[in-house]
Design a protein around this motif. Structure first.
Motif, PDB file in Angstrom:
ATOM      1  N   VAL A 295      73.512 -15.517  -3.121  1.00 27.66           N
ATOM      2  CA  VAL A 295      72.320 -14.711  -3.377  1.00 27.66           C
ATOM      3  C   VAL A 295      71.269 -14.959  -2.294  1.00 27.66           C
ATOM      4  CG1 VAL A 295      70.411 -14.334  -4.967  1.00 27.66           C
ATOM      5  CG2 VAL A 295      72.726 -14.531  -5.840  1.00 27.66           C
ATOM      6  N   ARG A 296      71.125 -16.207  -1.878  1.00 32.84           N
ATOM      7  CA  ARG A 296      70.128 -16.513  -0.856  1.00 32.84           C
ATOM      8  C   ARG A 296      70.550 -15.996   0.514  1.00 32.84           C
ATOM      9  NH1 ARG A 296      66.296 -20.386  -2.750  1.00 32.84           N
ATOM     10  NH2 ARG A 296      67.137 -21.421  -4.578  1.00 32.84           N
ATOM     11  N   GLN A 297      71.792 -16.338   0.922  1.00 33.26           N
ATOM     12  CA  GLN A 297      72.158 -16.040   2.304  1.00 33.26           C
ATOM     13  C   GLN A 297      72.602 -14.611   2.493  1.00 33.26           C
ATOM     14  OE1 GLN A 297      74.927 -19.045   3.482  1.00 33.26           O
ATOM     15  NE2 GLN A 297      73.462 -20.660   3.040  1.00 33.26           N
ATOM     16  N   GLN A 298      73.433 -14.098   1.569  1.00 36.27           N
ATOM     17  CA  GLN A 298      73.946 -12.756   1.803  1.00 36.27           C
ATOM     18  C   GLN A 298      72.945 -11.693   1.390  1.00 36.27           C
ATOM     19  OE1 GLN A 298      77.942 -13.618  -0.002  1.00 36.27           O
ATOM     20  NE2 GLN A 298      78.570 -12.898   2.000  1.00 36.27           N
ATOM     21  N   PHE A 299      72.277 -11.912   0.267  1.00 39.76           N
ATOM     22  CA  PHE A 299      71.323 -10.892  -0.173  1.00 39.76           C
ATOM     23  C   PHE A 299      69.898 -11.201   0.245  1.00 39.76           C
ATOM     24  CE2 PHE A 299      75.023 -10.188  -2.732  1.00 39.76           C
ATOM     25  CZ  PHE A 299      75.141  -8.814  -2.660  1.00 39.76           C
ATOM     26  N   GLY A 300      69.672 -12.404   0.735  1.00 41.61           N
ATOM     27  CA  GLY A 300      68.363 -12.719   1.292  1.00 41.61           C
ATOM     28  C   GLY A 300      67.267 -12.907   0.268  1.00 41.61           C
ATOM     29  N   TYR A 301      67.591 -13.219  -0.972  1.00 39.17           N
ATOM     30  CA  TYR A 301      66.546 -13.424  -1.965  1.00 39.17           C
ATOM     31  C   TYR A 301      66.110 -14.886  -1.967  1.00 39.17           C
ATOM     32  CZ  TYR A 301      67.897  -8.796  -3.421  1.00 39.17           C
ATOM     33  OH  TYR A 301      68.162  -7.454  -3.414  1.00 39.17           O
TER      34      TYR A 301
ATOM     35  N   GLU B 134      62.248  -6.892  -4.245  1.00 35.90           N
ATOM     36  CA  GLU B 134      63.372  -5.957  -4.116  1.00 35.90           C
ATOM     37  C   GLU B 134      64.369  -6.128  -5.270  1.00 35.90           C
ATOM     38  OE1 GLU B 134      65.652  -4.876  -0.203  1.00 35.90           O
ATOM     39  OE2 GLU B 134      66.908  -6.275  -1.324  1.00 35.90           O
TER      40      GLU B 134
ATOM     41  N   LYS C  95      74.043 -10.060   5.347  1.00 38.19           N
ATOM     42  CA  LYS C  95      73.311 -11.277   5.691  1.00 38.19           C
ATOM     43  C   LYS C  95      71.830 -11.047   5.409  1.00 38.19           C
ATOM     44  CE  LYS C  95      72.398 -15.200   7.594  1.00 38.19           C
ATOM     45  NZ  LYS C  95      72.608 -16.382   6.775  1.00 38.19           N
ATOM     46  N   ASP C  96      71.254 -11.917   4.614  1.00 37.73           N
ATOM     47  CA  ASP C  96      69.827 -11.837   4.269  1.00 37.73           C
ATOM     48  C   ASP C  96      69.446 -10.483   3.689  1.00 37.73           C
ATOM     49  OD1 ASP C  96      69.329 -14.393   4.962  1.00 37.73           O
ATOM     50  OD2 ASP C  96      68.763 -13.926   7.033  1.00 37.73           O
ATOM     51  N   GLY C  97      70.323  -9.860   3.002  1.00 36.52           N
ATOM     52  CA  GLY C  97      69.997  -8.580   2.393  1.00 36.52           C
ATOM     53  C   GLY C  97      70.147  -7.400   3.336  1.00 36.52           C
TER      54      GLY C  97
ATOM     55  N   ARG D 123      68.911  -1.991   4.809  1.00 34.99           N
ATOM     56  CA  ARG D 123      68.823  -2.822   3.608  1.00 34.99           C
ATOM     57  C   ARG D 123      70.063  -2.550   2.757  1.00 34.99           C
ATOM     58  NH1 ARG D 123      66.447  -7.315   3.710  1.00 34.99           N
ATOM     59  NH2 ARG D 123      66.517  -7.485   1.455  1.00 34.99           N
ATOM     60  N   TRP D 124      70.577  -3.572   2.122  1.00 37.20           N
ATOM     61  CA  TRP D 124      71.834  -3.387   1.386  1.00 37.20           C
ATOM     62  C   TRP D 124      71.675  -2.403   0.249  1.00 37.20           C
ATOM     63  CZ3 TRP D 124      73.203  -4.114  -3.681  1.00 37.20           C
ATOM     64  CH2 TRP D 124      72.288  -4.777  -4.494  1.00 37.20           C
TER      65      TRP D 124
END
Lengths: 472, 381
Positions: free
Chosen positions: B147-153, B174, A198-200, A182-183
């Motif tokens: 925020v959606r794609q890289q951090f997945g929120y 999270e 990608k996706d956190g 997880r990031w």
């Protein structure tokens, strides 16, 4: 390839004979065997030497490379840890000592948040230095031996984002076994864009995996310390341990002075010793106290850099921000580096006695004048009994105090405490002179010592060591 | 649609707005993530700004009703939402200072037009037009996808700030629990956000005036191209920004063979980035205890409602069409005149409805998440 794998085999063989197969440790299992009380203490003190040196490097703002070098030297001296290939050394006992020392210090440093914070910082640094020293195969073995809770990236991701992954990890082999976490576990890598995100999930290349390990070390230690703190009062406590632990955490080791340095306070007149002790006890001095003590130290030869370190360390209850905001300017001002840039002289006895009378919460002033008689006698005994002052001397001192001859009382204390260096009654601080300035007192005392140890250097370097001032 | 003149909202208007229109229930659900009040709501700080600029911090409420009643009693010009603390904020004075610290908070972002003053040409300061909004649109699309794609929120709520900016609230579990340190890393990651390659179209005529296109020329690394373009644009005064950008592209194509074009393409990407990357007010996002104006508040200067915005339709959004408080109350007067009786959710009869529906839907997504979480826990038992 062939050669490499054979070498690995050899290592696996040596591993199996060791109780502690790795030099590096996350300290997740406390030692369970019996140890002597001496070993309990020496392991801890040895480790404390290393940690104290790390802390002092931070206080002096040394660059990491220097810190690493110093730490390595200290480690070799106090807690050596040899590579698995050093078969002539008793590696297991080295490692056991390392682990024991760590766990004893956990007990000593778990009690307050401040102590925990310091301990975590120093220990994490020590771990980092050792990790960087470790060979690649050692690191690999260490990674495999522990569960760092990282998962292998699945093939879908590897296929769909090959281009982006390639940018982070050019090597195809490495890309195949890239782990993801997880990031939130690697915020520093995310910030510097060292990982593919990608996706956190952060995909971490092997050269950056150390960051996860350090982070993991730190969070585990933080949690463990809090648990220890909660468990400590309920532990079936051995009364022999209590004083040892208290001693360790108070950093009393650091106060003893290093081999080449001498504790400077031995030479201070009572007013300065009183300020020093107050500072050490409460981690704070009010304005006039700082002024009186600070100027005294300046004239004594403490350079500004050391002075800043000294005050910063002494005001341990403050954050760096608070310290800079409230006190740094003030200290620099007294060194003539701010404002009107005047070079202020240190306060003389006359000024200390007559000006700026101390209020109820102040600790500056002249103890002979501003202490109640009872308190004065107690303070005299506690400060100077190690230097030869006895209860029999008190009536004489108190008599002079009652006649308001404070200089004379101070001079008499000087004579008594320097009797071993052939100072007799009436000699004063040299050819019959009485004390009129705290710096004069300190200079005279230091000169006497230099004469007796036949040191010829007149210019004496002063440094700060673990919250104390040392003369080199 | 009748167009209301900008009227600074009076206390009477505000009170009527809070009594009859403000969607307290929806706000409660959005903050609380479930139907029964939990810590996410009860330990949450609400700060009121009263009419005489008195600032009341550390308020907290046990229910949505209490929240509404107190708001109507105080009748603030606006109020802000803060973090969830370890104790109820209203008990702050009674708990030990050490035992009162922020623990959770939506991840928030604030994009403000004033940060774009150096590259916008039409308005400045507090003014805004559809053109300037193009910059916000670009920023929203980039930030939203990052925020959606890289951090997945997933649970993102965009809210118009009432005048010339936009806020983003991220409510994923999270994201709520990020520490200040992690927030700082995330913001630093985003302030140099890559991508946005598809944003070629300049909605704003930023290269129209001489100062504008000269600024562009300064960013081009090849002096030959600069010279050519300078000559061309100097003569043809009324070439649009779009044309100028294509001129530049054509020049690059003409001057370089394909293999050697790469450095110029990087330079072009850099230029696009400079004009479009989100200029985030970083301090807002870095600290959990930063307060941010609540959705559906009324902007004290413009009277416009801080309504949620759909990031998919960000370019269609026109700040000037956002309902103002007096417009809404007039709509309500007309509606109640026609129908009989005063319903509980009066906002349904006004143009506020689509916006409240949006928040309701968003909150529903959050509540579903919590329910799913619960169920999966039950399974393990």
């Amino acid at each position: 390839m062939q050669k490499g794998s054979r070498k690995l085999d050899v290592e696996v063989e040596t591993h199996s004979r060791l109780r502690y197969p790795h030099r590096l440790s996350l300290y997740d299992r406390p030692p369970t065997e019996d140890i002597t009380i001496e070993e309990f203490e020496t392991c801890a003190i040895n480790r404390l030497h290393v940690l104290a040196e790390i802390e002092s490097c931070y206080a002096r703002n040394r660059p990491f490379d220097e810190l690493r070098e110093i730490t390595n030297l200290q480690c070799e001296k106090h807690v050596p840890l040899d590579h698995n290939s050093a078969i002539t050394k008793d590696r297991d006992s080295q490692r056991r000592k390392d682990i024991t020392g760590h766990f004893v210090l956990r007990l000593a440093f778990c009690q307050t948040e401040e102590l925990r914070r310091r301990f975590v910082k120093a220990e994490t640094t020590l771990f980092r230095v050792r990790y960087l020293n470790a060979t690649i195969s050692e690191r690999k073995g260490f990674h495999e031996s522990k569960d760092f809770d990282w998962i292998q990236a699945n093939d879908d991701i590897k296929a769909t984002h090959e281009l982006q992954l390639k940018a982070v990890v050019p090597d195809a082999d490495e890309r195949n076994s890239i782990p993801q976490v997880r990031w939130t576990r690697v915020p520093d890598l995310v910030e510097k864009r060292r990982v593919f995100l990608k996706d956190g999930w952060a995909y971490v290349p092997s050269r950056e995996q150390s960051s996860i390990v350090f982070q993991e070390f730190q969070t585990r230690l933080e949690q463990a310390l809090e648990m220890t703190a909660k468990a400590l009062p309920r532990m079936d406590e051995d009364t022999r341990l209590e004083p040892i632990l208290a001693n360790l955490s108070q950093g009393s080791l650091l106060d003893e002075g290093t081999a080449e340095g001498v504790r400077a306070e031995m030479h201070f007149p009572m007013c300065m010793r009183n300020l020093h002790e107050n500072l050490k006890r409460t981690h704070h001095l009010k304005h006039f106290g700082r002024l009186q003590y600070g100027l005294f130290l300046k004239v004594l030869g403490l350079p500004i850099e050391e002075a800043l370190i000294f005050w910063r360390k002494s005001f341990s209850g403050h954050t760096d921000d608070q310290f800079i905001k409230r006190y740094k300017y003030n200290i620099r001002h007294s060194y003539g580096l701010e404002g009107r840039r005047a070079n202020y002289p240190a306060k003389s006895c006359q000024q200390i006695l007559m000006n700026d009378q101390p209020g109820p919460t102040d600790s500056h002033g002249c103890p002979y004048r501003h202490f109640s008689h009872d308190n004065l006698q107690m303070a005299l005994l506690s400060m100077y009994s190690s230097q030869g002052l006895t209860e029999a001397d008190l009536p004489e001192i108190m008599h002079t105090v009652r006649t308001e001859a404070y200089h004379v009382a101070c001079t008499r204390v000087y004579e008594i405490t320097h009797a071993t260096q052939n100072v007799r009654k009436g000699n004063g601080i040299g050819s019959g002179e009485t004390v009129t300035h705290p710096n004069q007192y300190a200079e005279a005392s230091r000169a006497l010592e230099c004469a007796s140890t036949s040191t010829t250097t007149n210019s004496i370097k002063m440094e700060v060591d673990g919250g104390d001032i040392v003369m080199l | 649609m009748p167009f209301a003149e900008v009227v600074t909202p009076t206390p009477e208007l505000m009170l009527a707005f809070y009594r009859r229109l403000y969607p307290f229930k929806a706000i409660f659900k959005w903050l609380n993530h479930e139907h029964t009040p939990c810590r996410l709501f009860t330990h949450r700080e609400i700060a009121f700004t009263l009419e005489n600029d008195v600032y009341l911090r550390y308020n907290s409420f046990t229910t949505a009703e209490e929240f509404k009643n107190q708001t109507c009693t105080l009748n603030p010009t606006r109020f802000e939402i803060g973090p969830v603390y370890t104790a109820r904020p209203r008990d702050k004075k009674t708990v030990r200072p050490g035992a009162f610290s922020p623990v959770q908070r939506e991840l928030v972002f604030d994009i403000d037009m004033t940060d774009y003053d150096s590259i916008r040409t039409c308005c400045s300061g507090g003014e805004i037009c559809r053109r300037c909004w193009g910059f916000i649109g670009a920023a929203v699309r980039i930030l939203d996808s990052a925020v959606r794609q890289q951090f997945g929120y997933k649970h993102l709520l965009w809210v118009y700030s009432g005048r010339r900016g936009i806020h983003l609230w991220v409510s994923d579990r999270e994201a709520m629990e990020l520490t200040d340190e992690q927030r700082r890393s995330l913001v630093n990651f985003l302030t140099v956000v890559q991508g946005g390659k598809e944003m070629h179209k300049k909605v704003n005529d930023c290269f129209k005036e001489k100062g504008g296109w000269q600024e562009l020329l300064q960013l081009i690394p090849d002096p030959k191209i600069v010279e050519k373009l300078e000559k061309k644009w100097g003569v043809m005064e009324n070439r649009s920004s779009d044309d100028k950008w294509s001129d530049f592209k054509n020049e690059v194509k003409a001057s370089y063979i394909k293999q050697e074009r790469t450095p110029m393409i990087y330079a072009m990407e850099d230029i696009i980035l400079q004009y479009t990357y989100p200029r985030i007010d970083a301090e807002v996002s870095k600290h959990r205890n930063h307060l941010l104006k609540a959705p559906f508040c009324v902007h004290p200067k413009t009277g416009r409602i801080c309504v949620p915005v759909d990031p998919e339709k960000i370019n269609e959004f026109d700040p000037e069409l956002v309902p103002t408080v007096d417009q809404l109350l007039r709509e309500l007067d007309e509606a109640t005149f026609e129908s009989t009786g005063e319903g509980h959710s009066d906002w349904e009869k006004t143009s506020l409805k689509p916006y409240v529906d949006m928040l309701e839907k968003h909150a529903l997504g959050l509540m579903n998440e919590v329910r799913k979480d619960r169920q999966s826990h039950d399974m393990t038992w």
